[in-house]
Motif scaffolding. Structure first.
Motif, PDB file in Angstrom:
ATOM      1  N   ILE A  44       3.158   9.807  -9.093  1.00 53.10           N
ATOM      2  CA  ILE A  44       4.204   9.836 -10.115  1.00 53.10           C
ATOM      3  C   ILE A  44       3.621   9.500 -11.481  1.00 53.10           C
ATOM      4  O   ILE A  44       3.958  10.137 -12.484  1.00 53.10           O
ATOM      5  CB  ILE A  44       5.354   8.876  -9.733  1.00 53.10           C
ATOM      6  N   LEU A  45       2.738   8.524 -11.542  1.00 50.34           N
ATOM      7  CA  LEU A  45       2.089   8.170 -12.808  1.00 50.34           C
ATOM      8  C   LEU A  45       1.203   9.303 -13.320  1.00 50.34           C
ATOM      9  O   LEU A  45       1.189   9.603 -14.520  1.00 50.34           O
ATOM     10  CB  LEU A  45       1.282   6.884 -12.647  1.00 50.34           C
ATOM     11  N   VAL A  46       0.470   9.937 -12.429  1.00 48.82           N
ATOM     12  CA  VAL A  46      -0.393  11.058 -12.833  1.00 48.82           C
ATOM     13  C   VAL A  46       0.452  12.203 -13.374  1.00 48.82           C
ATOM     14  O   VAL A  46       0.130  12.794 -14.415  1.00 48.82           O
ATOM     15  CB  VAL A  46      -1.270  11.514 -11.647  1.00 48.82           C
ATOM     16  N   LEU A  47       1.534  12.525 -12.700  1.00 49.98           N
ATOM     17  CA  LEU A  47       2.417  13.584 -13.170  1.00 49.98           C
ATOM     18  C   LEU A  47       3.039  13.226 -14.521  1.00 49.98           C
ATOM     19  O   LEU A  47       3.148  14.080 -15.405  1.00 49.98           O
ATOM     20  CB  LEU A  47       3.514  13.848 -12.137  1.00 49.98           C
ATOM     21  N   GLU A  50       0.825  -1.204   0.000  1.00 55.92           N
ATOM     22  CA  GLU A  50       0.000   0.000   0.000  1.00 55.92           C
ATOM     23  C   GLU A  50       0.864   1.260   0.000  1.00 55.92           C
ATOM     24  O   GLU A  50       0.502   2.268  -0.597  1.00 55.92           O
ATOM     25  CB  GLU A  50      -0.912  -0.012   1.231  1.00 55.92           C
ATOM     26  N   GLU A  51       2.007   1.178   0.662  1.00 55.82           N
ATOM     27  CA  GLU A  51       2.930   2.321   0.691  1.00 55.82           C
ATOM     28  C   GLU A  51       3.495   2.600  -0.697  1.00 55.82           C
ATOM     29  O   GLU A  51       3.723   3.755  -1.069  1.00 55.82           O
ATOM     30  CB  GLU A  51       4.066   2.038   1.668  1.00 55.82           C
ATOM     31  N   LEU A  52       3.684   1.569  -1.476  1.00 53.45           N
ATOM     32  CA  LEU A  52       4.180   1.725  -2.839  1.00 53.45           C
ATOM     33  C   LEU A  52       3.184   2.509  -3.690  1.00 53.45           C
ATOM     34  O   LEU A  52       3.566   3.406  -4.440  1.00 53.45           O
ATOM     35  CB  LEU A  52       4.451   0.352  -3.458  1.00 53.45           C
ATOM     36  N   PHE A  53       1.889   2.199  -3.561  1.00 56.83           N
ATOM     37  CA  PHE A  53       0.864   2.901  -4.328  1.00 56.83           C
ATOM     38  C   PHE A  53       0.734   4.359  -3.911  1.00 56.83           C
ATOM     39  O   PHE A  53       0.342   5.201  -4.713  1.00 56.83           O
ATOM     40  CB  PHE A  53      -0.487   2.198  -4.190  1.00 56.83           C
ATOM     41  N   THR A  54       1.079   4.664  -2.679  1.00 59.33           N
ATOM     42  CA  THR A  54       1.029   6.039  -2.201  1.00 59.33           C
ATOM     43  C   THR A  54       1.968   6.929  -3.016  1.00 59.33           C
ATOM     44  O   THR A  54       1.654   8.081  -3.289  1.00 59.33           O
ATOM     45  CB  THR A  54       1.422   6.097  -0.708  1.00 59.33           C
ATOM     46  N   LEU A  98       0.444  13.801 -17.200  1.00 63.76           N
ATOM     47  CA  LEU A  98       0.283  15.234 -17.465  1.00 63.76           C
ATOM     48  C   LEU A  98       1.411  15.790 -18.308  1.00 63.76           C
ATOM     49  O   LEU A  98       1.183  16.559 -19.247  1.00 63.76           O
ATOM     50  CB  LEU A  98       0.185  16.002 -16.148  1.00 63.76           C
ATOM     51  N   VAL A  99       2.632  15.386 -18.020  1.00 60.44           N
ATOM     52  CA  VAL A  99       3.788  15.853 -18.794  1.00 60.44           C
ATOM     53  C   VAL A  99       3.716  15.328 -20.225  1.00 60.44           C
ATOM     54  O   VAL A  99       3.973  16.066 -21.184  1.00 60.44           O
ATOM     55  CB  VAL A  99       5.109  15.432 -18.104  1.00 60.44           C
ATOM     56  N   ALA A 100       3.349  14.076 -20.381  1.00 59.42           N
ATOM     57  CA  ALA A 100       3.218  13.508 -21.726  1.00 59.42           C
ATOM     58  C   ALA A 100       2.092  14.196 -22.494  1.00 59.42           C
ATOM     59  O   ALA A 100       2.213  14.463 -23.694  1.00 59.42           O
ATOM     60  CB  ALA A 100       2.949  12.008 -21.634  1.00 59.42           C
ATOM     61  N   GLY A 101       1.004  14.518 -21.823  1.00 55.15           N
ATOM     62  CA  GLY A 101      -0.096  15.228 -22.473  1.00 55.15           C
ATOM     63  C   GLY A 101       0.317  16.614 -22.918  1.00 55.15           C
ATOM     64  O   GLY A 101      -0.035  17.064 -24.007  1.00 55.15           O
TER      65      GLY A 101
END
Length: 54
Positions: free
Chosen positions: A11-14, A2-6, A17-20
């Motif tokens: 990081i994936l969302v960012l 669960e700590e990994l997903f935190t 956004l950068v790729a977009g």
């Protein structure tokens, strides 16, 4: 685990956004609208849009 997903989800969302943003910049360059104001055309800031020499 669960700590990994935190940390992984932000990081994936960012990354998405950068790729977009990169895709938008690439599309603007392909459509020749990137830096339109800097390279000619009236900016629309004055009342003399018909006779604007900018």
């Amino acid at each position: 685990m669960e700590e990994l997903f935190t940390y992984l989800i932000p990081i994936l969302v960012l990354s998405v956004l950068v790729a977009g943003w990169g895709a938008v910049q690439f599309l603007a360059k392909k459509m020749n609208v990137k830096n339109h104001i800097d390279h000619g055309g009236c900016c629309g800031a004055c009342e003399n849009r018909d006779t604007c020499s900018k």
